[in-house]
Design a protein around this motif. Structure first.
Motif, PDB file in Angstrom:
ATOM      1  N   TYR A 121       4.063  25.802 -12.388  1.00 17.41           N
ATOM      2  CA  TYR A 121       5.197  24.901 -12.601  1.00 17.41           C
ATOM      3  C   TYR A 121       6.012  24.744 -11.314  1.00 17.41           C
ATOM      4  CZ  TYR A 121       9.584  23.125 -14.585  1.00 17.41           C
ATOM      5  OH  TYR A 121      10.697  22.380 -14.858  1.00 17.41           O
ATOM      6  N   ILE A 122       6.338  23.499 -10.967  1.00 18.91           N
ATOM      7  CA  ILE A 122       7.111  23.216  -9.751  1.00 18.91           C
ATOM      8  C   ILE A 122       8.569  22.951 -10.087  1.00 18.91           C
ATOM      9  CG2 ILE A 122       7.409  21.649  -7.795  1.00 18.91           C
ATOM     10  CD1 ILE A 122       4.411  21.130  -7.848  1.00 18.91           C
ATOM     11  N   GLY A 123       8.795  22.079 -11.084  1.00 15.27           N
ATOM     12  CA  GLY A 123      10.162  21.723 -11.439  1.00 15.27           C
ATOM     13  C   GLY A 123      10.896  21.085 -10.281  1.00 15.27           C
ATOM     14  N   PHE A 124      12.095  21.623  -9.975  1.00 15.21           N
ATOM     15  CA  PHE A 124      12.886  21.113  -8.854  1.00 15.21           C
ATOM     16  C   PHE A 124      12.928  22.129  -7.711  1.00 15.21           C
ATOM     17  CE2 PHE A 124      14.232  18.372 -12.265  1.00 15.21           C
ATOM     18  CZ  PHE A 124      14.460  17.155 -11.629  1.00 15.21           C
ATOM     19  N   ARG A 125      11.809  22.815  -7.525  1.00 13.96           N
ATOM     20  CA  ARG A 125      11.713  23.828  -6.475  1.00 13.96           C
ATOM     21  C   ARG A 125      12.000  23.231  -5.099  1.00 13.96           C
ATOM     22  NH1 ARG A 125       5.852  25.924  -5.905  1.00 13.96           N
ATOM     23  NH2 ARG A 125       6.248  26.329  -8.130  1.00 13.96           N
ATOM     24  N   TYR A 126      11.502  21.996  -4.866  1.00 14.37           N
ATOM     25  CA  TYR A 126      11.667  21.379  -3.551  1.00 14.37           C
ATOM     26  C   TYR A 126      13.030  20.719  -3.374  1.00 14.37           C
ATOM     27  CZ  TYR A 126       6.628  22.107  -3.464  1.00 14.37           C
ATOM     28  OH  TYR A 126       5.374  22.675  -3.506  1.00 14.37           O
ATOM     29  N   TRP A 127      13.899  20.855  -4.370  1.00 15.03           N
ATOM     30  CA  TRP A 127      15.270  20.346  -4.258  1.00 15.03           C
ATOM     31  C   TRP A 127      16.229  21.459  -3.839  1.00 15.03           C
ATOM     32  CZ3 TRP A 127      17.457  15.571  -6.785  1.00 15.03           C
ATOM     33  CH2 TRP A 127      16.465  14.588  -6.926  1.00 15.03           C
ATOM     34  N   PHE A 140      11.728   9.560  -6.367  1.00 14.23           N
ATOM     35  CA  PHE A 140      11.948  10.681  -7.284  1.00 14.23           C
ATOM     36  C   PHE A 140      10.685  11.516  -7.458  1.00 14.23           C
ATOM     37  CE2 PHE A 140      11.702  12.429 -11.603  1.00 14.23           C
ATOM     38  CZ  PHE A 140      12.775  13.310 -11.557  1.00 14.23           C
ATOM     39  N   PHE A 141       9.576  10.859  -7.792  1.00 12.66           N
ATOM     40  CA  PHE A 141       8.355  11.618  -8.089  1.00 12.66           C
ATOM     41  C   PHE A 141       7.764  12.251  -6.834  1.00 12.66           C
ATOM     42  CE2 PHE A 141       8.363   9.094 -12.039  1.00 12.66           C
ATOM     43  CZ  PHE A 141       8.104  10.105 -12.945  1.00 12.66           C
ATOM     44  N   GLN A 142       7.819  11.543  -5.702  1.00 13.09           N
ATOM     45  CA  GLN A 142       7.321  12.164  -4.479  1.00 13.09           C
ATOM     46  C   GLN A 142       8.212  13.338  -4.071  1.00 13.09           C
ATOM     47  OE1 GLN A 142       6.858   9.133  -1.452  1.00 13.09           O
ATOM     48  NE2 GLN A 142       4.940   8.400  -2.309  1.00 13.09           N
ATOM     49  N   GLY A 143       9.514  13.228  -4.356  1.00 12.02           N
ATOM     50  CA  GLY A 143      10.445  14.277  -3.984  1.00 12.02           C
ATOM     51  C   GLY A 143      10.328  15.551  -4.796  1.00 12.02           C
ATOM     52  N   ILE A 144       9.799  15.461  -6.025  1.00 13.85           N
ATOM     53  CA  ILE A 144       9.692  16.671  -6.851  1.00 13.85           C
ATOM     54  C   ILE A 144       8.329  17.352  -6.722  1.00 13.85           C
ATOM     55  CG2 ILE A 144      11.371  15.850  -8.549  1.00 13.85           C
ATOM     56  CD1 ILE A 144       9.034  15.216 -10.415  1.00 13.85           C
ATOM     57  N   ILE A 145       7.370  16.707  -6.054  1.00 10.68           N
ATOM     58  CA  ILE A 145       6.043  17.330  -5.946  1.00 10.68           C
ATOM     59  C   ILE A 145       5.643  17.617  -4.511  1.00 10.68           C
ATOM     60  CG2 ILE A 145       5.211  16.272  -8.088  1.00 10.68           C
ATOM     61  CD1 ILE A 145       3.647  14.263  -6.365  1.00 10.68           C
ATOM     62  N   CYS A 146       6.375  17.058  -3.529  1.00 12.38           N
ATOM     63  CA  CYS A 146       5.985  17.238  -2.129  1.00 12.38           C
ATOM     64  C   CYS A 146       7.163  17.798  -1.332  1.00 12.38           C
ATOM     65  CB  CYS A 146       5.529  15.908  -1.528  1.00 12.38           C
ATOM     66  SG  CYS A 146       5.016  16.033   0.212  1.00 12.38           S
ATOM     67  N   PRO A 147       6.973  18.891  -0.602  1.00 11.98           N
ATOM     68  CA  PRO A 147       8.070  19.453   0.211  1.00 11.98           C
ATOM     69  C   PRO A 147       8.400  18.537   1.389  1.00 11.98           C
ATOM     70  CG  PRO A 147       6.023  20.633   0.634  1.00 11.98           C
ATOM     71  CD  PRO A 147       5.742  19.715  -0.509  1.00 11.98           C
ATOM     72  N   PRO A 150       2.743  11.358   0.458  1.00 11.63           N
ATOM     73  CA  PRO A 150       3.228  12.516  -0.298  1.00 11.63           C
ATOM     74  C   PRO A 150       2.426  12.750  -1.567  1.00 11.63           C
ATOM     75  CG  PRO A 150       5.085  11.231   0.500  1.00 11.63           C
ATOM     76  CD  PRO A 150       3.844  10.438   0.803  1.00 11.63           C
ATOM     77  N   PHE A 151       1.928  11.667  -2.181  1.00  9.07           N
ATOM     78  CA  PHE A 151       1.078  11.823  -3.357  1.00  9.07           C
ATOM     79  C   PHE A 151      -0.185  12.600  -2.994  1.00  9.07           C
ATOM     80  CE2 PHE A 151       3.101   7.741  -5.002  1.00  9.07           C
ATOM     81  CZ  PHE A 151       3.864   8.387  -5.952  1.00  9.07           C
ATOM     82  N   THR A 152      -0.816  12.218  -1.872  1.00  8.09           N
ATOM     83  CA  THR A 152      -2.042  12.895  -1.445  1.00  8.09           C
ATOM     84  C   THR A 152      -1.776  14.362  -1.139  1.00  8.09           C
ATOM     85  OG1 THR A 152      -2.902  10.839  -0.495  1.00  8.09           O
ATOM     86  CG2 THR A 152      -3.899  12.890   0.250  1.00  8.09           C
ATOM     87  N   ILE A 153      -0.688  14.623  -0.428  1.00  8.76           N
ATOM     88  CA  ILE A 153      -0.343  16.014  -0.071  1.00  8.76           C
ATOM     89  C   ILE A 153      -0.168  16.866  -1.322  1.00  8.76           C
ATOM     90  CG2 ILE A 153       1.408  17.462   1.025  1.00  8.76           C
ATOM     91  CD1 ILE A 153       2.012  15.084   2.886  1.00  8.76           C
ATOM     92  N   ALA A 154       0.589  16.347  -2.287  1.00  4.75           N
ATOM     93  CA  ALA A 154       0.883  17.117  -3.504  1.00  4.75           C
ATOM     94  C   ALA A 154      -0.346  17.265  -4.392  1.00  4.75           C
ATOM     95  CB  ALA A 154       2.010  16.436  -4.275  1.00  4.75           C
ATOM     96  N   PHE A 155      -1.101  16.184  -4.561  1.00  9.47           N
ATOM     97  CA  PHE A 155      -2.289  16.248  -5.422  1.00  9.47           C
ATOM     98  C   PHE A 155      -3.321  17.212  -4.847  1.00  9.47           C
ATOM     99  CE2 PHE A 155      -1.548  11.597  -6.997  1.00  9.47           C
ATOM    100  CZ  PHE A 155      -0.375  12.012  -7.607  1.00  9.47           C
ATOM    101  N   THR A 156      -3.467  17.209  -3.520  1.00 12.40           N
ATOM    102  CA  THR A 156      -4.430  18.107  -2.876  1.00 12.40           C
ATOM    103  C   THR A 156      -3.986  19.561  -3.020  1.00 12.40           C
ATOM    104  OG1 THR A 156      -4.998  16.391  -1.263  1.00 12.40           O
ATOM    105  CG2 THR A 156      -5.593  18.658  -0.712  1.00 12.40           C
ATOM    106  N   GLN A 157      -2.693  19.818  -2.828  1.00 10.80           N
ATOM    107  CA  GLN A 157      -2.173  21.186  -2.991  1.00 10.80           C
ATOM    108  C   GLN A 157      -2.342  21.679  -4.422  1.00 10.80           C
ATOM    109  OE1 GLN A 157       1.920  21.016  -1.661  1.00 10.80           O
ATOM    110  NE2 GLN A 157       1.381  21.284   0.493  1.00 10.80           N
ATOM    111  N   ALA A 158      -2.303  20.742  -5.368  1.00 13.27           N
ATOM    112  CA  ALA A 158      -2.452  21.119  -6.777  1.00 13.27           C
ATOM    113  C   ALA A 158      -3.898  21.422  -7.149  1.00 13.27           C
ATOM    114  CB  ALA A 158      -1.897  20.018  -7.670  1.00 13.27           C
TER     115      ALA A 158
END
Length: 541
Positions: free
Chosen positions: A219-225, A290-297, A314-322
Motif C-alpha cells: 500500500y502506498i497511500g499518500f506516502r509520497y506527499w 493527482f494520480f501521478q503524484g500519489i504513485i510516483c516520487p 510518471p505512470f511508467t516509473i510507478a507501474f514498473t516499480q509496482a
C-alpha cells in the motif's frame, strides 16, 4: 437564406483565386456554396460538427507531453505544489473560456479572437497578439516533436536512428496529414480524442490499483506527499515555475474560437464546447497531477528535468516499480498516438492564425490561398516547418529544449490570454454603452463582470512574476531571456504596426454589432420555421 459574417480585407476562394471583400459585407450562401453539407466561407469550409467541437475543446491538445511532461511539475514543486499550481491556472482558463464563449458565439468569424481584437480593439493590438500566438504554437510544435523523439528512442536507440531523421519523418507525415481537409481533421480529432480520454481513464484506474497495492507492491497511500518527496518541494521557486508549465499545457482550450469559422452551427456548438472545459480541467489536468503524484516520487531521477537526455512518464516509473516491467511499451504507445493528435492540432491552430493574418493583409497574401477543398495549404505547410525547431536537441539536451520552449511558449500564452479577456471586456463595455440588452446574447459569460476583470489582472501578474527565479544569485540570463522575451517582442510588434499604419483605438460608440448572432431572433426564427412546418404537414395530410 443569407447570413452576414465579418469579412477581412482580402480573401481567397475555394478555387484558389484571390478576392477582395469589404468589411462587414454580407456573404451570400447559395446551394452552389454547399458541397457534401459543407458551407464555404472566405475559402474555408464549415465542416466541423458539434461533436467535433466538443472533443476538440476537451481533448485535442492532450498531447504526448501530458503523459511525461507532468513529471516535470512533480520534479519542480512536488505533488501538492503541482496540484495547487494547476488548479489556479485551471480557474483562469475556465474564466477565459467563458469570455471566449460570449464573444465567439456572437461573432463566429474566421480568425476567431484574432479578428475580434482587430475589429473591436485596435488592428495593432490584434497584429501583435496574433503573431505572438502564432510563434507560441510554433514553439510548442517543436516541443511536441522533441518529446516524441524522446519516446521513440525507448524502442529505437539513437545509434540506429539519429534524432534528425525522426524530425524529417515527422515533417513529412504531418505535411500530408494536415492538408487532408477540415472534415478529416474533425473526424481524426473526434476519435483520437475519445481514445486519449479512455486511455487516461485506464491509466487512472491502474494508478489506483498500484496505490492500494493490487500488484503486490504494498500500500502506498499518500506516502509520497510527505518529506522528502512532498507535499511541496523547492519552495516558492518550484511553485512559481509550475505556473509557466501549467500555462503551456492548458493553452489550446481557446482553439474553438479559431474553429468557429469552420463550424456548421456555432451558436449551439461553441457554448457546448466551452462548457466542457470544466471536465477537461478536472478530469485531464487535475486528474493526471493527482494520480501521478500519489504513485510516483517527485525525487525520481527518471522524471523529466532540464538535464534529461531521456525521460520516463510518471505512470511508467510507478507501474514498473509496482512490478509491471513491460509498462513502458504500453504507456509509450499511448503517448505516440496522443502525439499524432496534438501535433496535428498545433499545426491546425498555427495555420488558421496565419491564414487569418493573410486574409486581412497582416501577413503575405500567399498564406490566404486555399485549395478546391477549402484547405489553406500554404499556411499549413509553412506552419509544419516550425517543427524543425526540434533539431535544437542536436546541440543541447532534450530536457533543456523542453525547458526553454516551455518558458517561451508559456509566457506567450499569458499574453494571448490577457488579450482575449481584454477584448471580451471591451466588447461587453461597447454593448452596454450602445444599450444592447444582455438577454439577447447568444451565450452569456457566467457571473459578474468582475470575475473577468480579476482574470485579466491574474494573467498580467503571473506573466511578470513567472520568471522571477532568474534573478537569484547568480543571475540566470538564459532563464530570464526565455521567460521575458515575449513581452518586449509583443510591445515592439504593437508599436511598430501602429506607427506604420496609423491605426486608432476603436471607441465603444464605433463598434459595429449589426451582424452578431442573437439569441432571441434565432429562437423566434426557429419557432416560426417549426410552426410553418407543422402547418404544411397538416395541410398535406
Amino acid at each position: 437564406m443569407s447570413k452576414e459574417f465579418e469579412a477581412g480585407v482580402t480573401g481567397s476562394t475555394s478555387s484558389g483565386k484571390d478576392v477582395s471583400i469589404e468589411k462587414n459585407s454580407p456573404i451570400e450562401t447559395t446551394t452552389e456554396d454547399v458541397q457534401d453539407g459543407i458551407i464555404l466561407e472566405d475559402g474555408l469550409r464549415r465542416g466541423l460538427l458539434g461533436r467535433h467541437v466538443t472533443l476538440i475543446s476537451l481533448a485535442s491538445v492532450i498531447g504526448a507531453s501530458c503523459f511525461y511532461g507532468f513529471g516535470y511539475a512533480l520534479y519542480l514543486s512536488g505533488p501538492l505544489g503541482a496540484l495547487i499550481g494547476f488548479g489556479i491556472i485551471g480557474f483562469m482558463v475556465w474564466a477565459l473560456m467563458q469570455s471566449i464563449g460570449e464573444v465567439t458565439t456572437a461573432f463566429p468569424i474566421a480568425g476567431g479572437f484574432i479578428e475580434h481584437a482587430n475589429r473591436f480593439v485596435d488592428p495593432a493590438f490584434s497584429f501583435s497578439m496574433a503573431w505572438m500566438y502564432y510563434f507560441m504554437w510554433s514553439v510548442f510544435l517543436g516541443s511536441e516533436w522533441n518529446g516524441a523523439i524522446l519516446i521513440m528512442q525507448y524502442w529505437v536507440p539513437e545509434e540506429k536512428m539519429p534524432m534528425w531523421a525522426w524530425v524529417l519523418i515527422f515533417w513529412g507525415f504531418f505535411s500530408v496529414l494536415s492538408t487532408l481537409g477540415i472534415v478529416v481533421y474533425g473526424e481524426l480529432e473526434y476519435y483520437l480524442g475519445w481514445f486519449k480520454i479512455i486511455s487516461l481513464a485506464v491509466c487512472f484506474f491502474i494508478s489506483f490499483l498500484v496505490n492500494v497495492g493490487a500488484f503486490g507492491n504494498g500500500y502506498i497511500g499518500f506516502r509520497y506527499w510527505t518529506p522528502p518527496e512532498g507535499p511541496i518541494v523547492n519552495g516558492i521557486n518550484g511553485f512559481g515555475q509550475v505556473f509557466v508549465l501549467a500555462s503551456a499545457y492548458y493553452v489550446g482550450t481557446e482553439i474553438i474560437s479559431l474553429a468557429a469559422g469552420e463550424t456548421k452551427d456555432p451558436r449551439k456548438s461553441i457554448p457546448r464546447g466551452v462548457n466542457t472545459v470544466v471536465y477537461r480541467i478536472l478530469f485531464v489536468y487535475m486528474g493526471i497531477i493527482f494520480f501521478q503524484g500519489i504513485i510516483c516520487p517527485s525525487n525520481s531521477d527518471q522524471l523529466l528535468n532540464a538535464t534529461s537526455k531521456a525521460a520516463s512518464s510518471p505512470f511508467t516509473i510507478a507501474f514498473t516499480q509496482a512490478g509491471w516491467k513491460s509498462s513502458g511499451h504500453f504507456i509509450n504507445t499511448l503517448i505516440i498516438i496522443a502525439f499524432i493528435s496534438a501535433g496535428n492540432g498545433c499545426i491546425y491552430v498555427q495555420s488558421r492564425a496565419l491564414y487569418s493574418l493573410a486574409l486581412t493583409g497582416r501577413a503575405p497574401k500567399i498564406f490566404a490561398k486555399t485549395s478546391k477543398k477549402g484547405v489553406p495549404y500554404v499556411s499549413i505547410l509553412t506552419s509544419c516547418t516550425w517543427g524543425l525547431l526540434a533539431l535544437m536537441n542536436l546541440k543541447v539536451t532534450a530536457g533543456q529544449v523542453f525547458a526553454y520552449m516551455t518558458s517561451v511558449g508559456g509566457s506567450a500564452a499569458y499574453i494571448a490570454w490577457a488579450g482575449i479577456v481584454f477584448t471580451h471586456l471591451r466588447i461587453r463595455k461597447g454593448m452596454d454603452k450602445q444599450g444592447i440588452d444582455r438577454s439577447t446574447y447568444a451565450f452569456k459569460a457566467w457571473g459578474t463582470i468582475w470575475i473577468y476583470r480579476f482574470n485579466l489582472f491574474l494573467n498580467i501578474f503571473i506573466l511578470f512574476i513567472q520568471g522571477f527565479t532568474a534573478f537569484e544569485n547568480p543571475f540566470n540570463w538564459r532563464l530570464f531571456v526565455t521567460s521575458y522575451i515575449t513581452i518586449p517582442a509583443s510591445i515592439l510588434l504593437f508599436v511598430g504596426y501602429k506607427w506604420y499604419h496609423g491605426t486608432h483605438w476603436v471607441r465603444c460608440s464605433e463598434m459595429d454589432f449589426s451582424d452578431r448572432l442573437m439569441r432571441l431572433e434565432d429562437e423566434e426564427e426557429e419557432k416560426t420555421v417549426s410552426f410553418t412546418t407543422k402547418i404544411i404537414s397538416k395541410f398535406r395530410q
